[in-house]
Design a protein around this motif. Structure first.
Motif, PDB file in Angstrom:
ATOM      1  N   VAL A 161       0.687  -1.147   0.032  1.00 13.37           N
ATOM      2  CA  VAL A 161      -0.059   0.225   0.584  1.00 13.37           C
ATOM      3  C   VAL A 161       1.143   1.025  -0.241  1.00 13.37           C
ATOM      4  N   ALA A 162       1.043   2.087  -1.279  1.00  7.88           N
ATOM      5  CA  ALA A 162       1.384   3.466  -1.318  1.00  7.88           C
ATOM      6  C   ALA A 162       0.283   4.561  -0.698  1.00  7.88           C
ATOM      7  N   PHE A 163       0.705   5.591   0.087  1.00  9.89           N
ATOM      8  CA  PHE A 163      -0.267   6.627   0.455  1.00  9.89           C
ATOM      9  C   PHE A 163      -1.142   7.601  -0.963  1.00  9.89           C
ATOM     10  N   THR A 164       0.727   7.195  -1.826  1.00 12.68           N
ATOM     11  CA  THR A 164       0.221   8.609  -3.088  1.00 12.68           C
ATOM     12  C   THR A 164       0.658   7.733  -3.897  1.00 12.68           C
ATOM     13  N   VAL A 165       0.202   8.672  -5.731  1.00 13.31           N
ATOM     14  CA  VAL A 165       0.442   8.065  -6.203  1.00 13.31           C
ATOM     15  C   VAL A 165       1.797   7.724  -7.111  1.00 13.31           C
ATOM     16  N   GLU A 166       2.425   8.876  -6.331  1.00  8.27           N
ATOM     17  CA  GLU A 166       3.691   9.193  -6.376  1.00  8.27           C
ATOM     18  C   GLU A 166       4.899   8.094  -6.136  1.00  8.27           C
ATOM     19  N   MET A 167       4.649   7.658  -5.274  1.00  7.40           N
ATOM     20  CA  MET A 167       4.903   6.858  -4.098  1.00  7.40           C
ATOM     21  C   MET A 167       4.648   5.342  -4.215  1.00  7.40           C
ATOM     22  N   LYS A 168       4.171   5.739  -5.305  1.00  6.42           N
ATOM     23  CA  LYS A 168       3.260   4.078  -5.795  1.00  6.42           C
ATOM     24  C   LYS A 168       4.461   3.446  -7.255  1.00  6.42           C
ATOM     25  N   GLU A 169       4.541   4.737  -7.421  1.00  4.97           N
ATOM     26  CA  GLU A 169       5.352   5.330  -8.803  1.00  4.97           C
ATOM     27  C   GLU A 169       7.246   5.356  -8.522  1.00  4.97           C
ATOM     28  N   LEU A 170       7.316   5.974  -7.941  1.00  2.00           N
ATOM     29  CA  LEU A 170       8.468   5.777  -7.520  1.00  2.00           C
ATOM     30  C   LEU A 170       9.003   3.738  -6.709  1.00  2.00           C
ATOM     31  N   ALA A 171       8.616   3.103  -5.985  1.00  2.00           N
ATOM     32  CA  ALA A 171       8.501   1.788  -6.465  1.00  2.00           C
ATOM     33  C   ALA A 171       8.079   1.793  -7.065  1.00  2.00           C
ATOM     34  N   ALA A 172       7.256   1.389  -8.225  1.00  2.00           N
ATOM     35  CA  ALA A 172       7.657   0.733  -9.800  1.00  2.00           C
ATOM     36  C   ALA A 172       8.526   1.216 -10.383  1.00  2.00           C
ATOM     37  N   ALA A 173       9.142   1.964 -10.221  1.00  5.04           N
ATOM     38  CA  ALA A 173      10.539   2.149 -10.882  1.00  5.04           C
ATOM     39  C   ALA A 173      11.533   1.020 -10.500  1.00  5.04           C
ATOM     40  N   GLU A 174      11.299   1.137  -9.195  1.00  5.82           N
ATOM     41  CA  GLU A 174      13.167   0.069  -8.789  1.00  5.82           C
ATOM     42  C   GLU A 174      12.299  -0.778  -8.871  1.00  5.82           C
ATOM     43  N   TRP A 175      11.314  -1.741  -8.683  1.00  3.48           N
ATOM     44  CA  TRP A 175      10.621  -2.871  -9.009  1.00  3.48           C
ATOM     45  C   TRP A 175       9.609  -3.083  -9.352  1.00  3.48           C
ATOM     46  N   PRO A 176       9.517  -2.699 -10.619  1.00  5.82           N
ATOM     47  CA  PRO A 176       8.508  -2.827 -11.804  1.00  5.82           C
ATOM     48  C   PRO A 176       8.107  -4.564 -12.161  1.00  5.82           C
ATOM     49  N   ASP A 177       8.409  -5.629 -11.534  1.00  4.39           N
ATOM     50  CA  ASP A 177       7.351  -6.659 -11.369  1.00  4.39           C
ATOM     51  C   ASP A 177       6.006  -6.350 -10.375  1.00  4.39           C
ATOM     52  N   ALA A 178       6.423  -5.598  -9.477  1.00  4.08           N
ATOM     53  CA  ALA A 178       5.654  -5.413  -8.446  1.00  4.08           C
ATOM     54  C   ALA A 178       4.572  -4.436  -8.357  1.00  4.08           C
ATOM     55  N   ARG A 179       4.023  -3.806  -9.708  1.00  2.00           N
ATOM     56  CA  ARG A 179       3.738  -2.627  -9.717  1.00  2.00           C
ATOM     57  C   ARG A 179       2.232  -2.942  -9.794  1.00  2.00           C
ATOM     58  N   LYS A 180       1.583  -3.904 -10.191  1.00  2.00           N
ATOM     59  CA  LYS A 180       0.519  -4.472  -9.839  1.00  2.00           C
ATOM     60  C   LYS A 180      -0.439  -4.557  -8.697  1.00  2.00           C
ATOM     61  N   LYS A 181       0.596  -5.214  -7.337  1.00  2.00           N
ATOM     62  CA  LYS A 181       0.387  -5.537  -6.483  1.00  2.00           C
ATOM     63  C   LYS A 181       0.371  -4.138  -4.980  1.00  2.00           C
ATOM     64  N   ILE A 182       0.391  -2.786  -6.393  1.00  2.96           N
ATOM     65  CA  ILE A 182       0.830  -2.225  -5.512  1.00  2.96           C
ATOM     66  C   ILE A 182      -0.092  -0.826  -5.565  1.00  2.96           C
ATOM     67  N   TYR A 183      -1.247  -0.801  -4.386  1.00  2.53           N
ATOM     68  CA  TYR A 183      -2.186   0.318  -4.379  1.00  2.53           C
ATOM     69  C   TYR A 183      -2.413   1.093  -3.566  1.00  2.53           C
ATOM     70  N   VAL A 184      -2.995   2.204  -4.114  1.00  2.00           N
ATOM     71  CA  VAL A 184      -3.081   3.647  -3.594  1.00  2.00           C
ATOM     72  C   VAL A 184      -3.658   4.006  -2.300  1.00  2.00           C
ATOM     73  N   GLN A 185      -3.751   4.310  -1.582  1.00  2.00           N
ATOM     74  CA  GLN A 185      -4.675   4.207  -0.701  1.00  2.00           C
ATOM     75  C   GLN A 185      -4.622   5.035   0.477  1.00  2.00           C
ATOM     76  N   SER A 186      -5.364   6.501   0.628  1.00  2.00           N
ATOM     77  CA  SER A 186      -4.699   8.096   1.333  1.00  2.00           C
ATOM     78  C   SER A 186      -4.393   7.563   2.351  1.00  2.00           C
ATOM     79  N   GLN A 187      -3.656   8.061   3.486  1.00  2.00           N
ATOM     80  CA  GLN A 187      -3.403   8.164   4.339  1.00  2.00           C
ATOM     81  C   GLN A 187      -4.917   8.150   5.474  1.00  2.00           C
ATOM     82  N   GLY A 188      -4.957   7.656   6.279  1.00  2.00           N
ATOM     83  CA  GLY A 188      -6.898   8.690   7.087  1.00  2.00           C
ATOM     84  C   GLY A 188      -6.218   8.946   8.511  1.00  2.00           C
ATOM     85  N   ILE A 189      -6.699  10.351   9.037  1.00  2.00           N
ATOM     86  CA  ILE A 189      -6.182  10.143  10.779  1.00  2.00           C
ATOM     87  C   ILE A 189      -7.774  10.564  11.391  1.00  2.00           C
ATOM     88  N   LYS A 190      -7.445  10.134  12.497  1.00  2.00           N
ATOM     89  CA  LYS A 190      -8.556  10.423  13.844  1.00  2.00           C
ATOM     90  C   LYS A 190      -7.717  10.958  14.883  1.00  2.00           C
TER      91      LYS A 190
END
Length: 238
Positions: A89-118
């Motif tokens: 899980v990445a909190f932002t699209v930018e964070m997902k893209e950073l990880a996917a650029a380094e590990w392209p095979d993992a792109r499909k299992k990286i999901y973007v979900q915004s952080q929640g705060i209570k």
């Protein structure tokens, strides 16, 4: 943990800083009562799940894909962990893209979900006692307190604003900067405290329970952040 318990799960929470090795976690999860694991931070938490017998997921922390990725040894560990993870899980699209650029095979299992705060700010928080405990005079006029909330470690760079705020305080004594957070790096914490001793108007404040910290954030003039690298600051969301 409370959220997972409320959903009907049994959850054991472990601090990665308190665990010495992956073997320690493997021993813990070797009993049948563990069905899955969830690690926060691809390196700090993920490295402890190397060789895990149970399925696991990863939540990126921010410094893992922003900073740790620059270190060859850490990058290799993170790549191996991500390869075995069921999802990430990445909190932002930018964070997902950073990880996917380094590990392209993992792109499909990286999901973007915004952080929640209570937030649940304490209704009994005494702002003036808080100022008094911080040695900030509140009886001679208005106080303009800026808060910098962070774990005291180098990447958060709390010293970045110290001189600027101290100079501002000299011109306007009502202005103060309060640095508050856990001593994540004890050596760096000592460095911060020594520097602040020579900076009038800047204070290293005692940690507060979360509800009181939220109340302090509500009462202060503004929150500042000076991280040299940031995924998504929980303090800003709060």
């Amino acid at each position: 943990r409370n959220h997972l318990h409320a959903a009907g799960h049994i959850c054991v929470l472990k601090d990665a800083f308190m665990c010495e090795s992956a073997a320690e976690i493997a021993n813990l999860t070797s009993s049948d009562k563990f069905d899955a694991a969830l690690a926060i931070h691809l390196y700090k938490g993920g490295r402890l799940l190397q060789g895990s017998r149970i399925p696991f997921g990863i939540i990126f922390g921010g410094t893992d894909v922003n900073e740790d990725i620059k270190c060859k040894e850490k990058r290799q560990v993170m790549g191996a962990v991500l390869e075995r993870a069921r999802f990430a899980v990445a909190f932002t699209v930018e964070m997902k893209e950073l990880a996917a650029a380094e590990w392209p095979d993992a792109r499909k299992k990286i999901y973007v979900q915004s952080q929640g705060i209570k937030t649940m700010p304490s209704e009994t928080f005494d702002w003036y006692r808080f100022l008094q405990n911080a040695a900030i005079p509140a009886d001679s006029g208005p106080v303009h307190l800026f808060l910098l909330v962070c774990g005291l470690r180098r990447v958060k760079d709390p010293l970045y604003l110290v001189e600027a705020f101290s100079e501002w305080h000299r011109k306007d004594p009502s202005v103060h900067l309060g640095i508050i957070g856990p001593a994540v790096d004890p050596l760096y914490t000592s460095e911060v405290k020594e520097r602040v001793k020579r900076a009038p108007g800047v204070h290293v404040l005692q940690e507060l329970p979360q509800a009181e910290l939220h109340a302090a954030l509500r009462s202060c003039l503004a929150l500042v952040n000076s991280s040299s690298s940031e995924g998504m600051s929980a303090a800003i969301l709060e």
